[in-house]
Design a protein around this motif. Structure first.
Motif, PDB file in Angstrom:
ATOM      1  N   SER A   1       0.805  -1.222   0.000  1.00 25.94           N
ATOM      2  CA  SER A   1       0.000   0.000   0.000  1.00 25.94           C
ATOM      3  C   SER A   1       0.839   1.275   0.000  1.00 25.94           C
ATOM      4  O   SER A   1       0.298   2.367  -0.111  1.00 25.94           O
ATOM      5  CB  SER A   1      -0.928   0.007   1.216  1.00 25.94           C
ATOM      6  N   SER A   2       2.154   1.140   0.085  1.00 23.20           N
ATOM      7  CA  SER A   2       3.023   2.319   0.107  1.00 23.20           C
ATOM      8  C   SER A   2       3.013   3.015  -1.249  1.00 23.20           C
ATOM      9  O   SER A   2       3.091   2.370  -2.296  1.00 23.20           O
ATOM     10  CB  SER A   2       4.454   1.905   0.466  1.00 23.20           C
ATOM     11  N   LEU A   3       2.935   4.343  -1.231  1.00 22.81           N
ATOM     12  CA  LEU A   3       2.960   5.113  -2.479  1.00 22.81           C
ATOM     13  C   LEU A   3       4.378   5.405  -2.938  1.00 22.81           C
ATOM     14  O   LEU A   3       4.589   5.933  -4.020  1.00 22.81           O
ATOM     15  CB  LEU A   3       2.181   6.424  -2.292  1.00 22.81           C
ATOM     16  N   ALA A   4       5.363   5.092  -2.107  1.00 20.01           N
ATOM     17  CA  ALA A   4       6.767   5.332  -2.464  1.00 20.01           C
ATOM     18  C   ALA A   4       7.587   4.108  -2.074  1.00 20.01           C
ATOM     19  O   ALA A   4       7.909   3.903  -0.917  1.00 20.01           O
ATOM     20  CB  ALA A   4       7.296   6.567  -1.744  1.00 20.01           C
ATOM     21  N   THR A   5       7.890   3.254  -3.053  1.00 26.39           N
ATOM     22  CA  THR A   5       8.722   2.081  -2.793  1.00 26.39           C
ATOM     23  C   THR A   5      10.078   2.285  -3.441  1.00 26.39           C
ATOM     24  O   THR A   5      10.214   3.004  -4.419  1.00 26.39           O
ATOM     25  CB  THR A   5       8.073   0.798  -3.349  1.00 26.39           C
ATOM     26  N   GLY A   6      11.073   1.638  -2.894  1.00 27.59           N
ATOM     27  CA  GLY A   6      12.431   1.771  -3.421  1.00 27.59           C
ATOM     28  C   GLY A   6      13.115   0.425  -3.505  1.00 27.59           C
ATOM     29  O   GLY A   6      12.518  -0.623  -3.239  1.00 27.59           O
ATOM     30  N   ILE A   7      14.373   0.466  -3.873  1.00 29.60           N
ATOM     31  CA  ILE A   7      15.166  -0.753  -4.020  1.00 29.60           C
ATOM     32  C   ILE A   7      15.170  -1.520  -2.700  1.00 29.60           C
ATOM     33  O   ILE A   7      15.332  -0.952  -1.632  1.00 29.60           O
ATOM     34  CB  ILE A   7      16.598  -0.401  -4.472  1.00 29.60           C
ATOM     35  N   SER A   8      14.971  -2.832  -2.796  1.00 30.91           N
ATOM     36  CA  SER A   8      14.945  -3.793  -1.684  1.00 30.91           C
ATOM     37  C   SER A   8      13.643  -3.759  -0.885  1.00 30.91           C
ATOM     38  O   SER A   8      13.521  -4.489   0.096  1.00 30.91           O
ATOM     39  CB  SER A   8      16.137  -3.622  -0.752  1.00 30.91           C
ATOM     40  N   ASP A   9      12.680  -2.919  -1.272  1.00 29.13           N
ATOM     41  CA  ASP A   9      11.346  -3.059  -0.688  1.00 29.13           C
ATOM     42  C   ASP A   9      10.702  -4.261  -1.365  1.00 29.13           C
ATOM     43  O   ASP A   9      11.088  -4.648  -2.464  1.00 29.13           O
ATOM     44  CB  ASP A   9      10.486  -1.824  -0.979  1.00 29.13           C
ATOM     45  N   TYR A  10       9.732  -4.869  -0.721  1.00 32.33           N
ATOM     46  CA  TYR A  10       9.045  -5.942  -1.417  1.00 32.33           C
ATOM     47  C   TYR A  10       7.574  -5.629  -1.596  1.00 32.33           C
ATOM     48  O   TYR A  10       6.967  -4.952  -0.793  1.00 32.33           O
ATOM     49  CB  TYR A  10       9.286  -7.323  -0.794  1.00 32.33           C
ATOM     50  N   VAL A  11       7.044  -6.107  -2.716  1.00 38.07           N
ATOM     51  CA  VAL A  11       5.656  -5.867  -3.076  1.00 38.07           C
ATOM     52  C   VAL A  11       4.753  -6.778  -2.253  1.00 38.07           C
ATOM     53  O   VAL A  11       3.729  -6.366  -1.737  1.00 38.07           O
ATOM     54  CB  VAL A  11       5.419  -6.106  -4.579  1.00 38.07           C
ATOM     55  N   GLY A  12       5.150  -8.036  -2.113  1.00 34.17           N
ATOM     56  CA  GLY A  12       4.388  -9.008  -1.353  1.00 34.17           C
ATOM     57  C   GLY A  12       5.277 -10.180  -0.996  1.00 34.17           C
ATOM     58  O   GLY A  12       6.312 -10.402  -1.625  1.00 34.17           O
ATOM     59  N   LYS A  13       4.873 -10.932   0.025  1.00 36.99           N
ATOM     60  CA  LYS A  13       5.687 -12.056   0.471  1.00 36.99           C
ATOM     61  C   LYS A  13       4.783 -13.118   1.074  1.00 36.99           C
ATOM     62  O   LYS A  13       3.855 -12.811   1.816  1.00 36.99           O
ATOM     63  CB  LYS A  13       6.696 -11.569   1.519  1.00 36.99           C
ATOM     64  N   ILE A  14       5.075 -14.358   0.754  1.00 38.06           N
ATOM     65  CA  ILE A  14       4.408 -15.500   1.359  1.00 38.06           C
ATOM     66  C   ILE A  14       5.437 -16.189   2.241  1.00 38.06           C
ATOM     67  O   ILE A  14       6.524 -16.533   1.767  1.00 38.06           O
ATOM     68  CB  ILE A  14       3.877 -16.480   0.296  1.00 38.06           C
ATOM     69  N   GLN A  15       5.125 -16.365   3.511  1.00 38.51           N
ATOM     70  CA  GLN A  15       6.048 -17.027   4.436  1.00 38.51           C
ATOM     71  C   GLN A  15       5.463 -18.357   4.886  1.00 38.51           C
ATOM     72  O   GLN A  15       4.269 -18.458   5.153  1.00 38.51           O
ATOM     73  CB  GLN A  15       6.316 -16.165   5.663  1.00 38.51           C
ATOM     74  N   PHE A  16       6.335 -19.358   4.990  1.00 40.40           N
ATOM     75  CA  PHE A  16       5.973 -20.673   5.493  1.00 40.40           C
ATOM     76  C   PHE A  16       6.607 -20.779   6.884  1.00 40.40           C
ATOM     77  O   PHE A  16       7.824 -20.796   6.999  1.00 40.40           O
ATOM     78  CB  PHE A  16       6.486 -21.765   4.551  1.00 40.40           C
ATOM     79  N   TYR A  17       5.780 -20.834   7.927  1.00 39.46           N
ATOM     80  CA  TYR A  17       6.232 -20.691   9.307  1.00 39.46           C
ATOM     81  C   TYR A  17       6.009 -21.980  10.075  1.00 39.46           C
ATOM     82  O   TYR A  17       4.938 -22.576  10.009  1.00 39.46           O
ATOM     83  CB  TYR A  17       5.444 -19.559   9.975  1.00 39.46           C
ATOM     84  N   GLY A  18       7.026 -22.424  10.813  1.00 36.94           N
ATOM     85  CA  GLY A  18       6.920 -23.627  11.639  1.00 36.94           C
ATOM     86  C   GLY A  18       6.965 -23.286  13.114  1.00 36.94           C
ATOM     87  O   GLY A  18       7.552 -22.279  13.509  1.00 36.94           O
ATOM     88  N   ASN A  19       6.368 -24.136  13.951  1.00 39.47           N
ATOM     89  CA  ASN A  19       6.339 -23.906  15.389  1.00 39.47           C
ATOM     90  C   ASN A  19       7.010 -25.010  16.194  1.00 39.47           C
ATOM     91  O   ASN A  19       6.981 -24.987  17.412  1.00 39.47           O
ATOM     92  CB  ASN A  19       4.886 -23.770  15.867  1.00 39.47           C
TER      93      ASN A  19
END
Length: 186
Positions: free
Chosen positions: A119-137
């Motif tokens: 939702s950021s109107l100003a993104t730059g290098i190394s920002d990410y658009v979206g990410k899916i994380q696989f998390y273990g407990n």
């Protein structure tokens, strides 16, 4: 009783007010306390008297809805804080979801599309658009924390975006294993 305290108001037009003398809808309840499940509407079970549904004020003028199963909160939706679904599978576009989250759509609409949007109107290098994380407990087998991820990683100020795949070995944080550059190179 004391005639100066109206507990309920019934107007000529049919509107009913509880906690207010000026109901603006067919039924208007004025909350008596903020951030309280007892400040709104509660529906209880017929035989067990367990809570089934609460509609309440959450904070100052925020709203909340809580659904129960056998008296245990399973779904909690709040307009201004954390919400959760803990009652089974969630379906979008389907009444019989097959998995924890099942998105269904017709091919004319793009099929079952899940969108991750920055939702950021100003993104730059190394920002990410979206990410899916696989998390273990499972801390007993060192399978705790983020074990893998897929990320859309911005690489330039003109929107160049790479797709990055990461995995984790035992006892370590995830690290990049494969990158598909915006040019298509691997």
């Amino acid at each position: 009783g004391n005639g100066s305290n109206n507990l309920m108001t019934l107007l000529n037009g049919g509107n009913v007010g509880i906690g207010t003398t000026s109901p603006s809808a067919k039924l208007t309840l004025k909350s008596s306390a903020s951030n309280s499940t007892g400040s709104g509407i509660r529906i209880i079970g017929n035989t067990t008297s367990n809570n089934i549904v609460d509609i309440f004020e959450n904070g100052t003028d925020g709203g909340g809805v809580r659904l129960y199963d056998e008296g245990v909160a399973k779904i909690d939706i709040r307009s201004n804080s954390t919400s959760y679904f803990n009652g089974g599978n969630v379906g979008i576009g389907t009444t019989s979801p097959r998995t924890k989250l099942n998105v269904v759509g017709a091919s004319a609409d793009g099929g079952g599309v899940l969108t991750l949007e920055n939702s950021s109107l100003a993104t730059g290098i190394s920002d990410y658009v979206g990410k899916i994380q696989f998390y273990g407990n499972d801390s007993g087998t060192d399978a705790s924390g983020v074990r893998a991820s897929i990320m859309a990683d911005i690489q330039g100020y003109d929107g160049e975006t790479d797709l990055v795949f990461s995995t984790a070995n035992a006892n370590s944080a995830e690290s990049e294993r494969l990158r598909i550059a915006s040019s298509g190179n691997v």
